[in-house]
Design an enzyme around this catalytic site. Structure first.
Site, PDB file in Angstrom:
ATOM      1  N   HIS A 137       0.835  -1.201   0.000  1.00 30.09           N
ATOM      2  CA  HIS A 137       0.000   0.000   0.000  1.00 30.09           C
ATOM      3  C   HIS A 137       0.869   1.248   0.000  1.00 30.09           C
ATOM      4  CE1 HIS A 137       1.053   0.012   4.282  1.00 30.09           C
ATOM      5  NE2 HIS A 137       0.570   1.235   4.377  1.00 30.09           N
ATOM      6  N   GLN A 139       0.300   5.855   0.479  1.00 31.87           N
ATOM      7  CA  GLN A 139      -0.514   6.851   1.160  1.00 31.87           C
ATOM      8  C   GLN A 139      -0.562   8.133   0.341  1.00 31.87           C
ATOM      9  OE1 GLN A 139       0.007   7.143   5.563  1.00 31.87           O
ATOM     10  NE2 GLN A 139       1.774   5.812   5.228  1.00 31.87           N
TER      11      GLN A 139
END
Lengths: 313, 57
Positions: A137, A139
């Site tokens: 992931h 951000q």
């Protein structure tokens, strides 16, 4: 200190920069057990996660522990895949390209908000850079102000009399010694004044202020270049290579046409490893004087990275 | 503890397009936004956990 609100800004007069206080982040999820990953899909009978669907491709959601939140900015999590393992490098070509479009969409949408002056897309990879969740992931922070690094880039434009990344790309291509690979639309190199041993910049050849200005083929080639570099990083020491990856673009304050010269899409990687098992720490000179002291030459690390990229191909 | 969306099929808007990507917007029970993106040509199934049988949201 009297204001104990959830998120607050204080201006450090001595350094001339903002400091963000987000004290609730002290309690954020920290390296949970594999079966309790909050970025996994929510499977029937399984634990509840951030994404209440049994499967997904790419998910973006408001960070539960934000450093910024409306009306004072934004903090989002971008989950690359519903598979717990892997990395940016292991995504399919199509998924990596889709991620570029997701970044583009988030830049456009967050940048349109009046409380967001700068959209920064980034990824922290590895516990060495403070990762608290291993699921692949990244951000996005929507800053309610122009942060110092962007201010310095804008100052570089002034100093060099035009777009600094355009000029620096021209210099790197003319020299060639630190170039890692060249595509038709994207180039990767270790910069002349790299601060980190294996720092690398992935730069659009054409001047594009933001991902919104990129052609579809540029986004596709950007995805390929990012994956090529990360695969090379992983091959360098034959281990998952920690890094901080940051997408640099134009600020989003003011009308878009006025920002056309205030950015140039490029992605910078700051890897903390200087050998297979030694980290570069920000110590006295870096923290106290703001001056990096490097143990390696960019020309040498570029050779090692080119060889690693070739091995990974 | 993570908040659970009681009605995960609830969608705020119809699917939208962004280039080759389709997105659907959702709202979690605590008010936070969630957007799911899918790529038309994600043919390889990368990222699909075999335990899901390749099902997609």
């Amino acid at each position: 200190m009297s204001d104990r609100s959830k998120i607050g800004l204080r201006f450090d007069e001595l350094r001339g920069e903002q400091v963000v206080y987000a004290i609730h982040r002290q309690d954020r999820t920290f390296l949970p057990a594999r079966e309790l990953c909050p970025l996994d899909p929510t499977r029937p009978g399984g634990p509840e996660t951030e994404i209440p669907f049994p499967a997904f491709q790419i998910a973006v959601f408001d960070n539960r522990f934000p450093a910024f939140e409306s009306p004072g900015g934004a903090a989002e999590v971008v989950v690359y895949t519903d598979c717990h393992t892997g990395s940016l490098a292991t995504l399919s070509d199509e998924r990596a390209e889709a991620l570029m479009w997701v970044w583009r969409h988030r830049y456009e949408e967050l940048g349109a908000r009046p409380d967001v002056d700068y959209v920064m897309i980034f990824e922290n990879r590895g516990v060495e850079v403070g990762v608290t969740l291993h699921h692949p992931h990244g951000q996005i922070y929507g800053y309610p102000f122009i942060p110092p690094v962007l201010e310095r880039e804008l100052a570089a434009d002034e100093r060099l009399g035009g777009c600094a990344p355009c000029e620096l790309l021209r210099r790197e291509l003319a020299d060639g010694e630190r170039v890692l690979f060249e595509g038709e639309r994207v180039v990767a190199y270790v910069p002349y004044a790299a601060r980190w041993a294996y720092e690398a910049h992935v730069v659009l050849r054409e001047h594009r202020a933001s991902l919104l200005d990129c052609e579809p083929l540029e986004l596709r080639e950007l995805a390929v270049a990012l994956q090529t570099l990360v695969r090379g990083y992983d091959a360098l020491f034959e281990r998952p290579f920690p890094y901080v990856m940051v997408v640099h673009q134009a600020p989003t304050i003011g009308p878009r046409h006025a920002r056309a010269h205030d950015g140039h899409v490029h992605v910078e990687f700051y890897p903390p490893l200087r050998t297979a098992d030694k980290l570069k720490f920000l110590a006295g000179s870096e923290q106290g004087a703001g001056t990096f002291i490097s143990d390696t030459l960019p020309e040498d690390t570029a050779i090692a990275l080119r060889e690693a990229i070739a091995r990974a191909a | 503890m993570q908040e659970r969306v009681q009605d995960p099929e609830r969608r705020v808007q119809d699917p939208e397009r962004c280039g080759p990507v389709t997105l659907t917007r959702h709202r979690k029970d605590d008010g936070r936004a969630l957007i799911l993106y899918s790529h038309d040509e994600d043919r390889t199934g990368a990222g699909v956990d075999p335990s899901t049988g390749g099902a997609r949201a």
